[in-house]
Design a protein around this motif. Structure first.
Motif, PDB file in Angstrom:
ATOM      1  N   CYS A  29       5.915   2.035   5.786  1.00  0.00           N
ATOM      2  CA  CYS A  29       6.667   2.220   4.541  1.00  0.00           C
ATOM      3  C   CYS A  29       7.051   3.687   4.402  1.00  0.00           C
ATOM      4  O   CYS A  29       6.417   4.577   4.971  1.00  0.00           O
ATOM      5  CB  CYS A  29       5.870   1.740   3.330  1.00  0.00           C
ATOM      6  N   ASP A  30       8.106   3.908   3.625  1.00  0.00           N
ATOM      7  CA  ASP A  30       8.580   5.262   3.354  1.00  0.00           C
ATOM      8  C   ASP A  30       7.525   6.004   2.532  1.00  0.00           C
ATOM      9  O   ASP A  30       7.132   5.555   1.455  1.00  0.00           O
ATOM     10  CB  ASP A  30       9.905   5.186   2.590  1.00  0.00           C
ATOM     11  N   PRO A  34       9.345   7.985  -4.181  1.00  0.00           N
ATOM     12  CA  PRO A  34       8.745   7.513  -5.433  1.00  0.00           C
ATOM     13  C   PRO A  34       9.824   7.155  -6.458  1.00  0.00           C
ATOM     14  O   PRO A  34      10.896   7.758  -6.453  1.00  0.00           O
ATOM     15  CB  PRO A  34       7.933   8.723  -5.897  1.00  0.00           C
ATOM     16  N   PRO A  35       9.551   6.173  -7.324  1.00  0.00           N
ATOM     17  CA  PRO A  35       8.303   5.419  -7.437  1.00  0.00           C
ATOM     18  C   PRO A  35       8.318   4.129  -6.628  1.00  0.00           C
ATOM     19  O   PRO A  35       7.429   3.290  -6.794  1.00  0.00           O
ATOM     20  CB  PRO A  35       8.255   5.092  -8.924  1.00  0.00           C
ATOM     21  N   TYR A  36       9.317   3.980  -5.752  1.00  0.00           N
ATOM     22  CA  TYR A  36       9.455   2.716  -5.028  1.00  0.00           C
ATOM     23  C   TYR A  36       8.492   2.606  -3.853  1.00  0.00           C
ATOM     24  O   TYR A  36       7.917   1.548  -3.606  1.00  0.00           O
ATOM     25  CB  TYR A  36      10.893   2.557  -4.529  1.00  0.00           C
ATOM     26  N   SER A  37       8.351   3.692  -3.108  1.00  0.00           N
ATOM     27  CA  SER A  37       7.524   3.670  -1.906  1.00  0.00           C
ATOM     28  C   SER A  37       7.121   5.110  -1.604  1.00  0.00           C
ATOM     29  O   SER A  37       7.983   5.951  -1.329  1.00  0.00           O
ATOM     30  CB  SER A  37       8.311   3.069  -0.734  1.00  0.00           C
ATOM     31  N   TYR A  48       7.776  -1.256  -4.425  1.00  0.00           N
ATOM     32  CA  TYR A  48       7.931  -2.148  -3.271  1.00  0.00           C
ATOM     33  C   TYR A  48       6.564  -2.498  -2.678  1.00  0.00           C
ATOM     34  O   TYR A  48       6.325  -3.639  -2.274  1.00  0.00           O
ATOM     35  CB  TYR A  48       8.789  -1.491  -2.193  1.00  0.00           C
ATOM     36  N   THR A  49       5.680  -1.527  -2.627  1.00  0.00           N
ATOM     37  CA  THR A  49       4.335  -1.779  -2.111  1.00  0.00           C
ATOM     38  C   THR A  49       3.617  -2.815  -2.964  1.00  0.00           C
ATOM     39  O   THR A  49       2.981  -3.739  -2.443  1.00  0.00           O
ATOM     40  CB  THR A  49       3.540  -0.461  -2.069  1.00  0.00           C
ATOM     41  N   ASP A  50       3.718  -2.681  -4.284  1.00  0.00           N
ATOM     42  CA  ASP A  50       3.067  -3.646  -5.178  1.00  0.00           C
ATOM     43  C   ASP A  50       3.614  -5.056  -4.976  1.00  0.00           C
ATOM     44  O   ASP A  50       2.863  -6.035  -4.947  1.00  0.00           O
ATOM     45  CB  ASP A  50       3.261  -3.226  -6.635  1.00  0.00           C
ATOM     46  N   ILE A  51       4.940  -5.156  -4.849  1.00  0.00           N
ATOM     47  CA  ILE A  51       5.550  -6.477  -4.662  1.00  0.00           C
ATOM     48  C   ILE A  51       5.106  -7.092  -3.345  1.00  0.00           C
ATOM     49  O   ILE A  51       4.710  -8.268  -3.282  1.00  0.00           O
ATOM     50  CB  ILE A  51       7.086  -6.369  -4.727  1.00  0.00           C
ATOM     51  N   LEU A  52       5.151  -6.311  -2.270  1.00  0.00           N
ATOM     52  CA  LEU A  52       4.795  -6.858  -0.967  1.00  0.00           C
ATOM     53  C   LEU A  52       3.304  -7.166  -0.877  1.00  0.00           C
ATOM     54  O   LEU A  52       2.911  -8.182  -0.284  1.00  0.00           O
ATOM     55  CB  LEU A  52       5.222  -5.893   0.136  1.00  0.00           C
ATOM     56  N   ARG A  53       2.473  -6.335  -1.459  1.00  0.00           N
ATOM     57  CA  ARG A  53       1.037  -6.655  -1.444  1.00  0.00           C
ATOM     58  C   ARG A  53       0.768  -7.957  -2.200  1.00  0.00           C
ATOM     59  O   ARG A  53      -0.089  -8.749  -1.793  1.00  0.00           O
ATOM     60  CB  ARG A  53       0.237  -5.501  -2.052  1.00  0.00           C
TER      61      ARG A  53
END
Length: 276
Positions: A29-30, A34-37, A48-53
């Protein structure tokens, strides 16, 4: 005979246990978006990390490890087949023919931010005509604003556009009145505003000097998979199919929307609809 049956039964149980063991998968991941990745130490963070996790918790057949890396390095590793996948690239199949894409994870929103005193006397919801004569700030490398009227107003000088390197610089310019308007991704700007508030960069404790104007456009981020070195990733087709199914479920059940709202400012910015 009895001993033989016990041995065979034990072998069968061991084989079933081995067959059901989750497959280890490493995803990049990038580390700097922030705050996406982004990364805090070695830990992946962001929306994005929260969604994928959340998605991966519904995929127990895989043991997914997320590793933050600089964006350019992540792209190079996926492009060479040294890495399985990376998030969150935009959909660029022509520029990245070595990449397959998941279904869209999240659509980012490009928004106009306006100094509050101007929003009180301008019809800022009418973009771009309500902005004639104003100074627009954007980041270097920012995608062009795909609006013919906006481009025409720039060409004729009805609008002035200038560049800075990042959110923080442009928000400081906006706060001090060096520009009138700032256009960028909504959550990225909100995240930087919160950091600047915590560091007491703004004289006032609230953000009543700033108004969130109209949403202009947005692009979706994806999980991008390498098309190379297929023998190293025999699980890729089933992983792609399963993740797409679960991302669709997360969209339908409102999980993605709830996670996205958790990244909004605690005290939302005023908008033209708030009757400022």
């Amino acid at each position: 005979m009895r001993m033989l049956l016990m041995v065979l039964a034990g072998c069968a149980m061991h084989a079933n246990s081995w067959a059901s063991a989750p497959i280890d998968v490493v995803i990049l991941c990038d580390a700097g978006y922030p705050p996406y990745s982004y990364a805090e130490g070695d830990e992946a963070k962001g929306l994005y990390t929260d969604i994928l996790r959340t998605a991966f918790t519904r995929m127990p057949e895989y043991n997914v490890h997320i590793r933050p890396v600089p964006w350019a390095r992540g792209l190079a590793e996926v492009a060479s087949g040294r890495a399985f996948a990376l998030y969150p690239p935009y959909h660029r199949p022509n520029a990245r023919p070595w990449m397959d894409f998941s279904r869209p994870i999240l659509r980012e929103k490009v928004v106009v931010f306006v100094r509050a005193e101007l929003a009180r006397i301008r019809t800022v919801e009418h973009f771009p005509f309500g902005y004639s004569g104003l100074r627009i700030g954007v980041n270097r490398g920012f995608m062009s604003i795909d609006d013919q009227d906006y481009q025409s107003m720039l060409a004729t000088g009805a609008l002035k556009q200038s560049y800075a390197n990042d959110n923080r610089t442009n928000l400081a310019r906006l706060y001090h009145g060096r520009i009138d308007v700032y256009i960028n991704d909504r959550l990225s700007v909100q995240w930087e505003l919160e950091q600047m508030q915590r560091e007491s960069i703004f004289a006032q404790s609230d953000l009543n000097w700033l108004v969130e104007g109209p949403w202009l456009s947005g692009e979706a981020g994806y999980l991008g998979y390498t098309r190379l070195n297929a023998s190293a990733y025999p699980y890729k087709p089933k992983f792609m199919q399963r993740l797409d199914e679960i991302l669709a479920e997360l969209e339908r059940d409102g999980s993605i929307e709830r996670l996205t709202k958790s990244y909004d400012l605690v005290n939302p910015l005023y908008s033209p609809g708030d009757g400022i």
